[in-house]
Every structure is written in C-alpha cells, then in structure tokens.
Design a protein around this motif. Structure first.
Motif, short mmCIF file in Angstrom:
data_model
loop_
_atom_site.label_atom_id
_atom_site.label_comp_id
_atom_site.label_asym_id
_atom_site.label_seq_id
_atom_site.Cartn_x
_atom_site.Cartn_y
_atom_site.Cartn_z
N PHE A 199 75.19 21.84 36.56
CA PHE A 199 76.33 21.45 37.38
C PHE A 199 77.13 22.67 37.83
O PHE A 199 77.61 22.74 38.96
CB PHE A 199 77.24 20.50 36.60
CG PHE A 199 76.59 19.18 36.29
CD1 PHE A 199 75.59 18.67 37.10
CD2 PHE A 199 76.98 18.45 35.18
CE1 PHE A 199 74.99 17.45 36.82
CE2 PHE A 199 76.38 17.22 34.89
CZ PHE A 199 75.38 16.73 35.72
N LEU A 200 77.28 23.66 36.94
CA LEU A 200 78.00 24.88 37.32
C LEU A 200 77.27 25.64 38.42
O LEU A 200 77.89 26.22 39.32
CB LEU A 200 78.18 25.77 36.08
CG LEU A 200 79.22 25.28 35.06
CD1 LEU A 200 79.17 26.15 33.81
CD2 LEU A 200 80.63 25.29 35.65
N ILE A 201 75.94 25.63 38.36
CA ILE A 201 75.16 26.29 39.42
C ILE A 201 75.38 25.59 40.76
O ILE A 201 75.59 26.23 41.80
CB ILE A 201 73.66 26.31 39.05
CG1 ILE A 201 73.43 27.26 37.88
CG2 ILE A 201 72.81 26.73 40.24
CD1 ILE A 201 72.01 27.21 37.33
N PHE A 202 75.34 24.25 40.74
CA PHE A 202 75.57 23.49 41.98
C PHE A 202 76.96 23.78 42.55
O PHE A 202 77.13 23.99 43.75
CB PHE A 202 75.43 21.99 41.71
CG PHE A 202 74.01 21.54 41.52
CD1 PHE A 202 72.94 22.26 42.05
CD2 PHE A 202 73.73 20.39 40.80
CE1 PHE A 202 71.64 21.84 41.88
CE2 PHE A 202 72.42 19.96 40.62
CZ PHE A 202 71.37 20.69 41.16
N ILE A 203 77.97 23.78 41.66
CA ILE A 203 79.33 24.06 42.11
C ILE A 203 79.43 25.47 42.68
O ILE A 203 80.06 25.72 43.71
CB ILE A 203 80.33 23.85 40.96
CG1 ILE A 203 80.39 22.37 40.57
CG2 ILE A 203 81.73 24.35 41.35
CD1 ILE A 203 81.18 22.10 39.30
#
Length: 442
Positions: free
Chosen positions: A75-79
């Motif tokens: 999720f952090l990568i997507f954000i």
C-alpha cells in the motif's frame, strides 16, 4: 481478539467490496468460462473463500506479521507512486484543464450582441440519415425549421460518438488533443471531458464580452451548476463508488430497485425516471428564459436527453409501460422502433420550444443541434451513421454564407462567432473519430 488477524479479514472483505468492478470486468474480458463472471458465482465464491479464510486465520498459530508487513509495504508503494505522479504533474504544470483555446474573442462595441440559444437534443440523427438508414420520413421537422427561417445543414457530422467528448470538443471549438483515435476509454477520460465542458471556451469567451449565462443542461458550467439531478452521471465520488460491489449490484438490478421509493432513497440507484424529469425541467427552463428581458445579452444552453434513451413515450407523447421501458434497457426488446417513435415525440417538444423562443425573443440566434446520431447496436459497416447529427441555425439577419453542409461540431461556434461578430477563427479540418467500439448510451 487479534488486531492483525482481524485486519486481514477486513482486508479480504473490503478488497472484494471495493474492487468488485475490476474483478468482474477482468473475468468478463479474459475468462474462457462465462459462468465465472456471473454475480451468483462471484458472490458465492466470496462467501465460501471468506469462511475458509476465517477459520484458517483464526486457527493459525502464526502471528501473521509477514502477511501484514507485505500488505502495508504494498500500500505504501502504491501511495508513493501516486504522490510521484501528482508531484510530477504539479512540477511540469500538467493539469486536466480545458482543451486548447481557439483564441480570444473580442466583440467590437459597434456590433450587436444577440441572445444565443444553444439547443442540444441528444442522440438525434440527421433527417437524411433517418431516411436513408432507418426509413423514417422526418421531413415535417425540416419543413417546420425552414418556415421558421432556419438554415439546415443536412450533411453535418459530429466529431465524437460520446456525448461528453462531443460536447467538450464543440464548446471548446477544438479537438480533444489528449484523446487519440483508438484510445481505450477509461473513466478518467470522461472526468477530464467533464472538466473541459465546465471550463469551456465558448462560455468563457461570451462571458468576457458581457454575456449572461443561463445553464439549462445536465452539465456543470463554471459558476453555473446544472439545474437538474446528475445521479446517473459518472462524476465526482461516483467514479469510485460505482465500481464497488454495492454500486455494481445497484446498476445491474436497477430495473427492480427502481420500483420502490424507499430503496431509491437509501441506495445509490440510477433512476432513469429522473432523466424524464430533467428533460421537462430543462425544456421549461429554456422557454421561461425566453420570456425574461434583461439589459445584457444572454447565452442560453439547453441540453435535453431527447431522443436519447430511455424511451419513455410513444410518438403521441403517451407514457410507455415500465415493461417496455425496462425491456429496451435490458435489451430484451429491439430499441430501434422505440427510438424512431421517440424522435416523433421529441419533434413535438422541438417545435414547441423553438416556436416559443421565436415568439418571445424574435431577435435571438438559435442553434438546433445534436451531439451525435443513433448509436445503439449499429453494425460495423454502418458505423459512419453514428456521426450524422442534426444541425440547423437561425440568424435574424438570414446571413448564412459562411456555413457549409458538411460542417462538423468542432467548427460550429467558430463559424457562428465569425458570422455574428466578425471574428477571425480559422476553420479546422472536419474529422470524425472512432475512439472505442460503439456501445449504447453516452
């Protein structure tokens, strides 16, 4: 009693809920077995897998730290990727603004500024197309327009087959340079076209020259929001919510849910009946505007979903039973006969509206157009008919010398401004673009 395990179960449930549309569309496009993308199969599969995961996670002796670490990192990568894209757009100045401006309109003080009525009847094929392709004699409307002093443009064509793209191009007097032929249309394209309409060049140019704007359309214009319901439009948060499980179920079974007022209030149900009310409100709003006298010139934009589906009435204006309206929408009935009937009803409203404007505001300019032609289940060999649209203009001066029969929508206001205000807009090459397979609707 375990936050990580509870979080993983919530992730499974919310993931299915939020990404149901993507899952369904993927299976429908790629699955070799049709049953895999049936609602009953997907929902049953979700429940069965959910039960299995619940007992597996509950009984597992693992603390699930690796699984939660992986999900959080993903999720952090997507954000992060979204933030990089956003920062890049801000740094380069890229934005989803209007199409390329056609130039600056400056109306000389000595030139009269008439009221301009832009009457857009959605999905109305040209009379010539109706005769040649569908066997409908629409000459009564043409005769009425000629008697009223209109100049007919029988070979007119739209540039796009989608309402929002067509209107964004027409009102900005330019092609949509961000939309290339053959582009696979995504919702962000539609959202950008709505922004182009909202900030369009025609309204901006007229407003800067002292025109008052009257919006009686389904589109929001800058400072002039739509006066009617837009619940069935894919805009704002609906771009996300319509792809969720609830959104898809409400769309799929709207024919059933629409029957009950309570369900229409508490669920995001697309009420096609609202379109009928929208038409009545916009028609009445334009006619009422023609009775108002002001000290400033006005641009009145009326956009009516006529003869666009749903087909609520027969040619006499009588309401059709729900079984017919819903039968057409569910493709259980051939839509063409009802479309042709609806055109004849639409002509009643066209004649009433134009006659009213001419009586109440005889010195006004009137533009009678459609965004594109009939486009439901059109064979590939006849795809060009989708672009053959209605187009007629009325000038009190009767000076129509700059118009030509094969005009397309992108040049409509260029010629109108050149004719009325001695503007010098160059004409663009008339081209109709197929940007995706033609489907029903917008």
């Amino acid at each position: 009693r375990d936050a990580r395990k509870a979080g993983l179960m919530v992730l499974y449930c919310m993931g299915f809920f939020l990404f149901f549309g993507a899952i369904y569309d993927f299976l429908k496009a790629w699955s070799p077995w049709k049953f895999l993308w049936k609602y009953s199969v997907l929902l049953a599969g979700f429940v069965l897998v959910g039960i299995f995961l619940f007992f597996f996670i509950r009984r597992s002796k693992s603390d699930m730290s690796k699984a939660t670490y992986f999900c959080n990192l993903l999720f952090l990568i997507f954000i992060g990727l979204d933030l990089i894209k956003l920062t890049g757009n801000l740094w380069t100045g890229k934005k989803d603004g209007a199409a390329v401006a056609a130039g600056t309109l400056i109306i000389p003080a000595e030139i009269q500024k008439p009221d301009i009525y832009f009457l857009l009847f959605d999905e109305y094929s040209s009379s010539k197309c109706l005769k040649e392709n569908y066997g409908l004699d629409n000459s009564s409307l043409d005769s009425f327009l000629i008697v009223q002093g209109f100049h007919l443009l029988p070979e007119s064509r739209s540039n796009y087959s989608e309402t929002d793209f067509s209107m964004a191009s027409c009102l900005n007097m330019d092609y949509l340079h961000w939309l290339k032929p053959g582009t696979e249309i995504r919702r962000e394209h539609n959202l950008r076209s709505f922004e182009d309409i909202r900030n369009n060049e025609v309204v901006r140019s007229l407003e800067s020259n002292g025109y008052q704007i009257v919006n009686q359309s389904m589109f929001d214009l800058k400072h002039y929001p739509a006066p009617v319901s837009q619940r069935w439009f894919s805009i704002d948060t609906r771009l996300i919510t319509e792809e969720t499980l609830l959104g898809r179920l409400c769309h799929e079974f709207s024919w059933f849910l629409n029957r009950y007022a309570l369900l229409r209030r508490i669920l995001p149900v697309t009420s096609y009946e609202e379109q009928l009310l929208n038409n009545d409100r916009c028609l009445a709003g334009v006619l009422a505007a023609s009775t108002i006298k002001t000290g400033n010139p006005r641009f009145i934009y009326g956009h009516f979903l006529l003869p666009h589906f749903p087909y609520y009435k027969n040619k006499h204006g009588d309401i059709l039973p729900d079984s017919v309206v819903n039968g057409v929408m569910q493709e259980k009935l051939d839509p063409l006969p009802y479309y042709l009937d609806y055109i004849q009803y639409a002509n009643i409203e066209v004649k009433k509206l134009i006659a009213g404007i001419r009586a109440n505001n005889p010195e006004a300019v009137i533009i009678f157009m459609s965004d594109h032609g009939y486009r439901w289940n059109v064979p590939a060999a006849e795809i060009s008919s989708v672009f053959r649209n209605q187009n007629a203009v009325y000038f009190p001066s009767m000076q129509y010398g700059q118009f030509y029969d094969s005009i397309t929508n992108v040049n409509q206001f260029r010629i109108i401004f050149n004719s009325l205000f001695n503007a010098k807009y160059p004409l663009m090459k008339d081209t109709s673009m197929i940007i995706q397979p033609i489907i029903k609707g917008h």
